[in-house]
Scaffold this motif. Structure first.
Motif, PDB file in Angstrom:
ATOM      1  N   UNK A 249      -5.936  -3.236  -9.554  1.00 60.87           N
ATOM      2  CA  UNK A 249      -4.866  -3.193 -10.560  1.00 60.87           C
ATOM      3  C   UNK A 249      -4.131  -1.956 -10.369  1.00 60.87           C
ATOM      4  N   UNK A 250      -4.440  -0.914 -10.044  1.00 61.03           N
ATOM      5  CA  UNK A 250      -3.743   0.271  -9.855  1.00 61.03           C
ATOM      6  C   UNK A 250      -3.090   0.425  -8.590  1.00 61.03           C
ATOM      7  N   UNK A 251      -3.412  -0.099  -7.688  1.00 63.69           N
ATOM      8  CA  UNK A 251      -2.610  -0.380  -6.363  1.00 63.69           C
ATOM      9  C   UNK A 251      -1.641  -1.439  -6.439  1.00 63.69           C
ATOM     10  N   UNK A 252      -1.636  -2.532  -7.242  1.00 63.36           N
ATOM     11  CA  UNK A 252      -0.492  -3.505  -7.415  1.00 63.36           C
ATOM     12  C   UNK A 252       0.563  -2.940  -8.426  1.00 63.36           C
ATOM     13  N   UNK A 254       1.032   0.124  -9.078  1.00 65.92           N
ATOM     14  CA  UNK A 254       1.989   1.165  -8.187  1.00 65.92           C
ATOM     15  C   UNK A 254       2.901   0.457  -7.256  1.00 65.92           C
ATOM     16  N   UNK A 255       2.755  -0.976  -6.835  1.00 66.63           N
ATOM     17  CA  UNK A 255       3.899  -1.339  -6.038  1.00 66.63           C
ATOM     18  C   UNK A 255       3.484  -1.050  -4.707  1.00 66.63           C
ATOM     19  N   UNK A 256       2.175  -0.547  -4.517  1.00 67.16           N
ATOM     20  CA  UNK A 256       1.747  -0.033  -2.936  1.00 67.16           C
ATOM     21  C   UNK A 256       1.229  -1.244  -2.089  1.00 67.16           C
ATOM     22  N   UNK A 257       1.412  -1.010  -0.754  1.00 71.60           N
ATOM     23  CA  UNK A 257       1.019  -1.993   0.114  1.00 71.60           C
ATOM     24  C   UNK A 257      -0.527  -1.825   0.727  1.00 71.60           C
ATOM     25  N   UNK A 317      -2.842  -5.069   1.618  1.00 69.98           N
ATOM     26  CA  UNK A 317      -2.328  -6.251   1.173  1.00 69.98           C
ATOM     27  C   UNK A 317      -2.125  -7.023   2.658  1.00 69.98           C
ATOM     28  N   UNK A 318      -2.509  -8.149   2.616  1.00 69.45           N
ATOM     29  CA  UNK A 318      -2.738  -8.970   3.820  1.00 69.45           C
ATOM     30  C   UNK A 318      -1.397  -9.039   4.732  1.00 69.45           C
ATOM     31  N   UNK A 319      -0.256  -9.597   4.025  1.00 60.71           N
ATOM     32  CA  UNK A 319       0.947  -9.798   4.762  1.00 60.71           C
ATOM     33  C   UNK A 319       1.030  -8.649   5.734  1.00 60.71           C
ATOM     34  N   UNK A 320       0.963  -7.289   5.179  1.00 56.55           N
ATOM     35  CA  UNK A 320       1.239  -6.128   5.658  1.00 56.55           C
ATOM     36  C   UNK A 320       0.021  -5.862   6.867  1.00 56.55           C
ATOM     37  N   UNK A 321      -1.183  -6.094   6.607  1.00 53.13           N
ATOM     38  CA  UNK A 321      -2.335  -5.946   7.322  1.00 53.13           C
ATOM     39  C   UNK A 321      -2.035  -6.581   8.650  1.00 53.13           C
ATOM     40  N   UNK A 322      -1.699  -7.980   8.475  1.00 53.97           N
ATOM     41  CA  UNK A 322      -1.476  -9.048   9.537  1.00 53.97           C
ATOM     42  C   UNK A 322      -0.216  -8.428  10.671  1.00 53.97           C
ATOM     43  N   UNK A 373       0.670   4.155   0.403  1.00 50.43           N
ATOM     44  CA  UNK A 373      -0.790   4.079   0.121  1.00 50.43           C
ATOM     45  C   UNK A 373      -1.335   4.663  -1.103  1.00 50.43           C
ATOM     46  N   UNK A 374      -1.754   4.073  -2.078  1.00 52.24           N
ATOM     47  CA  UNK A 374      -2.286   4.731  -3.297  1.00 52.24           C
ATOM     48  C   UNK A 374      -3.494   5.369  -3.159  1.00 52.24           C
ATOM     49  N   UNK A 375      -3.472   6.885  -3.154  1.00 53.28           N
ATOM     50  CA  UNK A 375      -4.668   7.486  -3.222  1.00 53.28           C
ATOM     51  C   UNK A 375      -5.554   7.413  -4.793  1.00 53.28           C
ATOM     52  N   UNK A 376      -6.621   6.825  -4.840  1.00 50.21           N
ATOM     53  CA  UNK A 376      -7.379   6.265  -6.080  1.00 50.21           C
ATOM     54  C   UNK A 376      -8.673   7.210  -6.020  1.00 50.21           C
TER      55      UNK A 376
END
Length: 410
Positions: A249-252, A254-257, A317-322, A373-376
């Motif tokens: 949830x925090x990554x989403x 923060x709009x991070x990939x 995020x899968x689209x970026x990972x691919x 990248x969100x550092x959590x």
């Protein structure tokens, strides 16, 4: 099946024809196995390995979503994460290709018995942790388990025998990591035996998603199930919390990939990779790559400037990972002790000193390929209990102590 001349011609392109020097002394079955290994091996890694690793760019510190900040918004983050899990948008990838030899275990590291009085393996610890989340969400999280050639069959058999510790079998998928040849100081590939090339695991996972494994294409599974996020984590941390709704949830939010769980370093000299910025993009700088000044640099409040150590728990995020499928990840060379055939071909020996370079692509390079990248930040005592050594730091004993501290009966 590849024929001898085809194999010779292929090896000649790379200056590796010595791999066939004992061919005429082998049985028909051994000859077939060697030719098969040659036909399946990606020798292009030798050309990539011949280039020096690129030097680090401009390194700058990167702040984190801290424990206190997470606590303030945890209800919001948890709701966002649980919604994503319930939609089927989240999958998990367990990197479990390693053996437990350093722990005195002959099988996969995941089957190591971490329990004392109870039957409790590393695998069971991880499955329990994942099930904590799936019970909250009310749905299973698709779990992709990366094995290696050496432990794939044993891993599958063990988990099947244990009935996946109650996890739905239909939600568990396996794929085998790539193997790369081991080379000596002169770039010549080592033989493990007269009929087998010495290889080591190539740990990056993206290139395996597009290859057939057990009649199943991992990319197709991701697309068919509309999985948008993958949480990648390592087998050797028994307190690992995966598919963590707050982290997702925090990554989403923060709009991070991508995201990475981190812990505050215990000391400047702790041997962990630190997440920071390299030329404006997220990057992991290994302990040995940092200067003394970087390791000891502090903020006005006394905290380390480069203080957020990674625990190998990443969200992509899968689209970026691919997109990394179309890129050639850097090759890292690690000088290690590798069992190999003696010069006279009479025996396989385990050397006392490093003798070969293992060629690896690493997940950390996939982090650097992300937009951000969100550092959590997580509490070390609750989420970081690595089992890397039989004794001492990050050992069986320290992991057991932390499990007990977290209420796990051993």
């Amino acid at each position: 099946m590849m024929q001898y001349q085809e194999a010779y011609d292929r090896l000649e392109q790379y200056g590796q024809t010595h791999l066939l020097r004992y061919y005429d002394t082998l049985s028909a079955a051994e000859q077939e196995a060697l030719l098969q290994q040659i036909s399946e091996m990606d020798f292009s890694v030798l050309e990539r390995a011949a280039h020096e690793e690129a030097p680090k760019g401009k390194i700058e510190p990167l702040g984190a979503c801290t424990i206190s900040e997470i606590a303030e918004k945890q209800d919001t983050y948890r709701k966002i994460g649980l919604d994503a899990i319930r939609k089927g948008s989240v999958g998990a990838v367990l990197l479990a290709g390693g053996q437990g030899s350093r722990l005195g275990c002959n099988g996969p590291k995941g089957v190591f018995q971490i329990g004392i009085n109870n039957d409790l393996t590393i695998f069971e610890c991880l499955f329990r942790n994942l099930m904590d989340v799936t019970e909250q969400a009310g749905v299973p999280v698709p779990l992709f388990i990366m094995t290696s050639e050496t432990n794939d069959a044993e891993t599958r058999a063990f988990l099947a025998e244990k009935l996946y510790f109650g996890y739905p079998e239909s939600s568990v998928h396996f794929f085998v990591q790539e193997m790369a040849p081991v080379v000596d100081k002169d770039g010549k590939i080592l033989l493990e035996t007269k009929s087998r090339i010495a290889v080591s695991p190539n740990t990056a996972l993206s290139d395996r998603f597009e290859k057939k494994q057990d009649a199943e294409n991992i990319l197709n599974v991701l697309k068919e199930q509309n999985i948008e996020w993958l949480n990648v984590f390592a087998v050797d941390n028994v307190l690992q919390r995966m598919a963590d709704p707050c982290f997702i949830g925090a990554t989403i939010a923060a709009n991070c990939t991508s995201g990475s769980k981190v812990v505050a370093k215990a000391s400047p000299d702790e041997k962990v990779g630190v997440l920071c910025l390299e030329d404006g993009k997220p990057s992991i700088v290994e302990y040995f790559e940092m200067t003394d000044d970087m390791r000891n640099l502090r903020e006005a409040d006394g905290t380390l400037t480069y203080r957020y150590g990674v625990i190998l728990n990443y969200l992509f995020r899968v689209d970026q990972l691919c997109k990394t499928l179309d890129c050639s990840l850097p090759l890292h060379r690690a000088f290690k002790k590798v069992a190999c055939l003696t010069a006279d071909g009479t025996a396989t020996v385990k050397p006392e000193q490093p003798n070969g370079y293992k060629l690896e692509t690493l997940v950390l390079d996939m982090v650097h390929m992300q937009e951000n990248c969100l550092l959590y930040e997580v509490e070390r005592e609750k989420e970081f209990a690595p089992v890397k050594n039989a004794t001492g730091v990050d050992s069986v004993d320290t992991a057991r102590a932390l499990l007990k501290q977290n209420g796990v009966a051993l």
